[in-house]
Design an enzyme around this catalytic site. Structure first.
Site, mmCIF file in Angstrom:
data_model
loop_
_atom_site.group_PDB
_atom_site.id
_atom_site.type_symbol
_atom_site.label_atom_id
_atom_site.label_comp_id
_atom_site.label_asym_id
_atom_site.label_seq_id
_atom_site.Cartn_x
_atom_site.Cartn_y
_atom_site.Cartn_z
ATOM 1 N N ASN A 145 13.983 -12.300 -54.459
ATOM 2 C CA ASN A 145 14.083 -13.247 -55.575
ATOM 3 C C ASN A 145 14.789 -12.664 -56.803
ATOM 4 O O ASN A 145 15.213 -13.398 -57.697
ATOM 5 C CB ASN A 145 12.702 -13.781 -55.993
ATOM 6 C CG ASN A 145 12.123 -14.789 -55.018
ATOM 7 O OD1 ASN A 145 10.912 -14.966 -54.927
ATOM 8 N ND2 ASN A 145 12.985 -15.467 -54.272
ATOM 9 N N ASP A 191 7.140 -22.825 -50.864
ATOM 10 C CA ASP A 191 8.559 -23.155 -51.025
ATOM 11 C C ASP A 191 8.737 -24.618 -51.449
ATOM 12 O O ASP A 191 7.900 -25.461 -51.151
ATOM 13 C CB ASP A 191 9.289 -22.895 -49.700
ATOM 14 C CG ASP A 191 10.789 -22.698 -49.916
ATOM 15 O OD1 ASP A 191 11.227 -22.637 -51.081
ATOM 16 O OD2 ASP A 191 11.519 -22.617 -48.914
HETATM 17 C C1 FPP Z 1 10.112 -21.225 -53.916
HETATM 18 O O1 FPP Z 1 10.566 -22.405 -54.481
HETATM 19 C C2 FPP Z 1 9.106 -20.621 -54.721
HETATM 20 C C3 FPP Z 1 9.149 -19.389 -55.268
HETATM 21 C C4 FPP Z 1 10.338 -18.678 -55.751
HETATM 22 C C5 FPP Z 1 7.902 -18.674 -55.373
HETATM 23 C C6 FPP Z 1 6.722 -19.546 -55.751
HETATM 24 C C7 FPP Z 1 6.468 -19.430 -57.180
HETATM 25 C C8 FPP Z 1 5.526 -20.142 -57.832
HETATM 26 C C9 FPP Z 1 4.592 -21.096 -57.206
HETATM 27 C C10 FPP Z 1 5.454 -19.966 -59.288
HETATM 28 C C11 FPP Z 1 5.297 -18.552 -59.652
HETATM 29 C C12 FPP Z 1 3.933 -18.088 -59.378
HETATM 30 C C13 FPP Z 1 3.326 -17.239 -60.192
HETATM 31 C C14 FPP Z 1 1.926 -16.785 -59.906
HETATM 32 C C15 FPP Z 1 4.026 -16.751 -61.364
HETATM 33 P P1 FPP Z 1 12.126 -22.541 -54.542
HETATM 34 O O2 FPP Z 1 12.563 -22.307 -55.930
HETATM 35 O O3 FPP Z 1 12.742 -21.648 -53.522
HETATM 36 O O4 FPP Z 1 12.311 -24.024 -54.130
HETATM 37 P P2 FPP Z 1 13.614 -24.604 -53.447
HETATM 38 O O5 FPP Z 1 13.682 -24.026 -52.072
HETATM 39 O O6 FPP Z 1 13.344 -26.061 -53.452
HETATM 40 O O7 FPP Z 1 14.780 -24.223 -54.317
#
Ligand code: FPP
Length: 246
Positions: free
Chosen positions: A75, A27
């Site tokens: 998501n 995250d």
């Molecule tokens: C959360 O960050 C992360 C995700 C939605 C999933 C993690 C995804 C990756 C590391 C990239 C995708 C991976 C692959 C293999 C395609 P967030 O967007 O919720 O962060 P925030 O809480 O700061 O908004």
């Protein structure tokens, strides 16, 4: 991927116990990017780059299974351009990294529903699993279009379809119907980005896992940070609900 002859890393010798299976809730990508005035997708790209770095560190520490939460069933509710971006990122990552991952002995797995993902991306995922299935250096289990409740429902549906009777069903049999059927349960769940939630991640499998949360955003979670998590894991008492004999 550079896995040999890396200097400046931590000696696993200082850790008594290394978790066999580590799950990571990655995250903080969005906030990492926003803090730089960049679009959220730049954060996800940095997040992908970091998977490789943490994978290399995991090999050095002797972790055998790494399950990463890359896209949850929830998501889909993000803005359409972010959903599309994450899908494309997985496709591009497979295209660009598969050969090198394979050469380095990484076995790729997928936990989640294939339905809902585009047919082209489904093919790419199947191909990555097929190519790397005999590798045994480390398992990289990608939880993509994954939800713990969806996984349990999928298991129940298949159990009913298989005609399993109520008295036949026990925890061991149930586990065999999960996406992770041939993997041991995670020993340690790490969450980056400052929240203290499981967010529908491995909710059956993580019943006895140690939980570690850090405010560090995922793109900044490096070997030093992983080492800290492993140190914390080492000081916890793992009792599985029992009373420890003295
Ligand atoms: C959360 O960050 C992360 C995700 C939605 C999933 C993690 C995804 C990756 C590391 C990239 C995708 C991976 C692959 C293999 C395609 P967030 O967007 O919720 O962060 P925030 O809480 O700061 O908004």
């Amino acid at each position: 991927m550079m896995m040999e002859n890396e200097s400046n890393h931590h000696a696993p010798a200082s850790l008594e116990s290394i978790p066999y299976h580590v799950g990571i809730i990655m995250d903080g990508n969005g906030r990492w990017a926003q803090a730089r005035g960049w679009p959220r997708l730049a954060g996800h790209q940095a997040g992908v780059d970091n998977i490789r770095r943490v994978l290399e560190s995991s090999v050095r520490f002797g972790i055998k299974v790494l399950t990463i939460y890359a896209f949850s069933t929830e998501n889909w509710h993000r803005p359409p351009e972010e959903v599309t971006g994450l899908m494309r990122l997985l496709g591009m990552t497979i295209k660009r990294q598969l050969n090198e991952l394979h050469r380095n002995g990484v076995q790729i797995r997928h936990s989640g529903r294939l339905s809902g993902i585009s047919p082209e991306l489904q093919d790419q995922i199947r191909h990555a699993l097929e190519v790397t299935r005999h590798n045994d250096r480390i398992i990289l289990n990608v939880a993509f279009n994954y939800g713990g409740r969806a996984e349990i429902l999928d298991a129940v549906r298949r159990i009913i379809a298989d005609g399993i009777s109520p008295d036949q069903l026990d925890e061991a049999l149930f586990s065999q119907y999960l996406y992770t059927s041939d993997l041991p349960d995670p020993d340690l769940i790490i969450r980056t980005g400052g929240e203290w939630r499981l967010s529908n991640f491995l909710i059956w499998q993580a019943a006895y896992a140690e939980y570690y949360a850090t405010p560090t955003y995922w793109p900044d979670f490096d070997e030093e940070e992983l080492y800290k998590a492993l140190c914390e894991y080492n000081v916890r008492e793992r009792r599985f609900g029992r009373v420890l004999e003295t």
